[in-house]
Scaffold this motif. Sequence first.
Motif, short mmCIF file in Angstrom:
data_model
loop_
_atom_site.label_atom_id
_atom_site.label_comp_id
_atom_site.label_asym_id
_atom_site.label_seq_id
_atom_site.Cartn_x
_atom_site.Cartn_y
_atom_site.Cartn_z
N TYR A 214 0.82 -1.23 0.00
CA TYR A 214 0.00 0.00 0.00
C TYR A 214 0.85 1.29 0.00
CZ TYR A 214 -3.41 3.52 1.43
OH TYR A 214 -4.19 4.64 1.49
N LYS A 215 0.55 2.20 -0.92
CA LYS A 215 1.28 3.47 -1.02
C LYS A 215 0.29 4.63 -1.16
CE LYS A 215 5.20 1.22 -2.04
NZ LYS A 215 6.26 1.04 -1.13
N ILE A 216 0.69 5.75 -0.61
CA ILE A 216 -0.07 6.98 -0.87
C ILE A 216 0.77 7.81 -1.82
CG2 ILE A 216 -1.06 9.08 0.12
CD1 ILE A 216 -1.44 7.54 2.72
N ILE A 217 0.19 8.18 -2.94
CA ILE A 217 0.91 8.96 -3.95
C ILE A 217 0.38 10.38 -3.90
CG2 ILE A 217 1.37 9.16 -6.43
CD1 ILE A 217 0.50 5.90 -6.01
N VAL A 218 1.27 11.31 -3.65
CA VAL A 218 0.84 12.70 -3.43
C VAL A 218 1.43 13.61 -4.51
CG1 VAL A 218 0.71 14.53 -1.70
CG2 VAL A 218 1.12 12.18 -0.97
N THR A 219 0.58 14.42 -5.15
CA THR A 219 1.14 15.41 -6.08
C THR A 219 1.37 16.71 -5.31
OG1 THR A 219 -1.11 15.90 -6.75
CG2 THR A 219 0.20 14.62 -8.30
N LYS A 220 2.64 17.15 -5.34
CA LYS A 220 2.97 18.46 -4.78
C LYS A 220 3.22 19.43 -5.93
CE LYS A 220 4.71 18.89 -0.15
NZ LYS A 220 3.60 19.80 0.19
N SER A 221 3.59 18.87 -7.07
CA SER A 221 3.76 19.71 -8.27
C SER A 221 2.43 20.42 -8.53
CB SER A 221 4.06 18.85 -9.50
OG SER A 221 5.17 18.03 -9.28
N THR A 222 2.53 21.63 -9.11
CA THR A 222 1.29 22.35 -9.45
C THR A 222 0.70 21.72 -10.71
OG1 THR A 222 2.21 24.33 -8.47
CG2 THR A 222 0.37 24.64 -10.01
N VAL A 223 -0.46 21.11 -10.57
CA VAL A 223 -1.05 20.39 -11.71
C VAL A 223 -2.50 20.79 -11.95
CG1 VAL A 223 0.45 18.36 -11.53
CG2 VAL A 223 -1.65 18.44 -10.19
N PRO A 224 -2.94 20.81 -13.21
CA PRO A 224 -4.31 21.19 -13.52
C PRO A 224 -5.35 20.27 -12.89
CG PRO A 224 -2.97 21.07 -15.51
CD PRO A 224 -2.13 20.54 -14.40
N VAL A 225 -6.54 20.83 -12.69
CA VAL A 225 -7.64 20.05 -12.12
C VAL A 225 -7.84 18.78 -12.92
CG1 VAL A 225 -10.08 20.13 -11.51
CG2 VAL A 225 -8.76 22.23 -11.60
N SER A 226 -7.95 17.69 -12.23
CA SER A 226 -8.21 16.34 -12.76
C SER A 226 -6.93 15.57 -13.09
CB SER A 226 -9.17 16.34 -13.96
OG SER A 226 -8.45 16.60 -15.15
N THR A 227 -5.76 16.15 -12.81
CA THR A 227 -4.51 15.40 -13.04
C THR A 227 -4.46 14.19 -12.11
OG1 THR A 227 -3.40 17.44 -13.67
CG2 THR A 227 -1.98 15.59 -13.14
N GLY A 228 -4.93 14.37 -10.87
CA GLY A 228 -4.96 13.25 -9.91
C GLY A 228 -5.79 12.10 -10.48
#
Length: 432
Positions: free
Chosen positions: A114-128
């Motif tokens: 199990y991993k939690i993947i976190v975006t800290k980079s500034t990314v457009p809505v819906s990139t997650g």
Amino acid sequence: MKICVIGTGYVGLVSGACFADLGNVVWCVDKDNQKIEMLNNNQMPIFEPGLKEIVSSNYDAGRLIFTTNLGLAIKSSDIIFICVGTPTSKKKNSANLRHVFSVATTIRKNIDKYKIIVTKSTVPVSTGDKIEKIISKKVKRKLFQVVSNPEFLREGEALRDFRFPDRIVVGSNDKKASKKLKNLYEPLVKKGANFFITTRRGAELIKYASNAFLATKISYMNEIANLCEKTGVNVEEVAIGMGLDKRIGSRFLRAGTAYGGSCFPKDTKAITVIGDKYKTNLSIIKSVIKSNEKRKTLLMDKVKKILSNKIKNKKVAFLGVTFKPNTDDMRQSSSLKMIPFLQRKGAIIYYYDPSGEKKEFAKLKNVLFCRDISSVCKGVDLIIIHTEWEEFKALDFAKLSKRKKFKIYDMRNLYSPNLMKQKGFNYYSIGR
Ligand code: UGA
């Protein structure tokens, strides 16, 4: 906790070092071998006050590991932060997500628990949503969560901003994942940081909306400064008078050069593209972008006026060329427009910046770097204070330039116009 930070640029390196300082074991990964080698030799690839000290103490304590082995770093961690760059695309104004998606594919190959993947980079809505889709092609949904946790660090103030943030925003559609992040940030929450949980898309938009709003605040003040110059009003007083209203707030109301840096110019453009994609015209932000571009021309016109339109062979000193103090970053600095413009018109430019000589001006004839303030100002016709570094705040101009009729253009309003007038200087500033 065991953390993997992918990308040792500004966001990744500062966050990685600060997470290690909170007691976590952090694997900082970069595909740039040279950068990793530098970091393993305690050399910093970026200039940020206090960073070297915190990197070296945590490295020595064994909490900070620098590697190019992304697979191993992913396997060794519970939380993975994506901190790679999202520059403006060459053809469009949108954010280029090539690096983010390539990292997501590598993460997919290396998830074994199990991993939690976190975006800290500034990314457009819906990139997650897209990252989730990429990973779930090969990995069971229960083995991972994708969360958004935008960063709000300012260059030059990054360590303080990490340790004492106004807020930590976590966008997650899963309670277990947000709880784990809350635990990670607990030491900062205990010191008073607000911890705000929202949806993943919400967090992604909060970052863009915040940067665009701050850029709007600055541009708004820059335009008010233009009006102040025409009406004989002092923009500093207008800013104080406005800022006393708690609904407005006093910060980010400093008129000056056009806003620069890697973030505001890039993110204001990217959010308007997101708006267009969702058929929403973000007309205010579009006009902010235009206003900021126009400001650079306006400032050059002002310099022309100060020099009575006679630029050829004039000696001009630039104090500071970076987009802001306490950084060596030149990205989108207004000096990149101003210096070549004056050079083309025949001026001889001398510049000094505490962060050193700049490759951007290396090939320009008659643009010369000086090692200190006194050599840069010697015998010049005009001194331009471009960046508000501490060491420019209490200068003895009479000593610096023996030439009697030299002029000063203070683009950061560091000096009092009245005092400068009393001392007999030919002094110009912004909005006063
Ligand atoms: C900005 C945001 O402030 C951070 O919260 C954010 O995390 C970061 O972008 C990012 O997205 O990574 P930064 O670009 O480091 O941080 O610099 P700022 O201190 O915000 O300054 C940006 C520009 O605005 C500079 O050119 C500065 O001179 C100008 N500025 C700022 C003004 O002209 N007036 C002000 O009152 C404040």
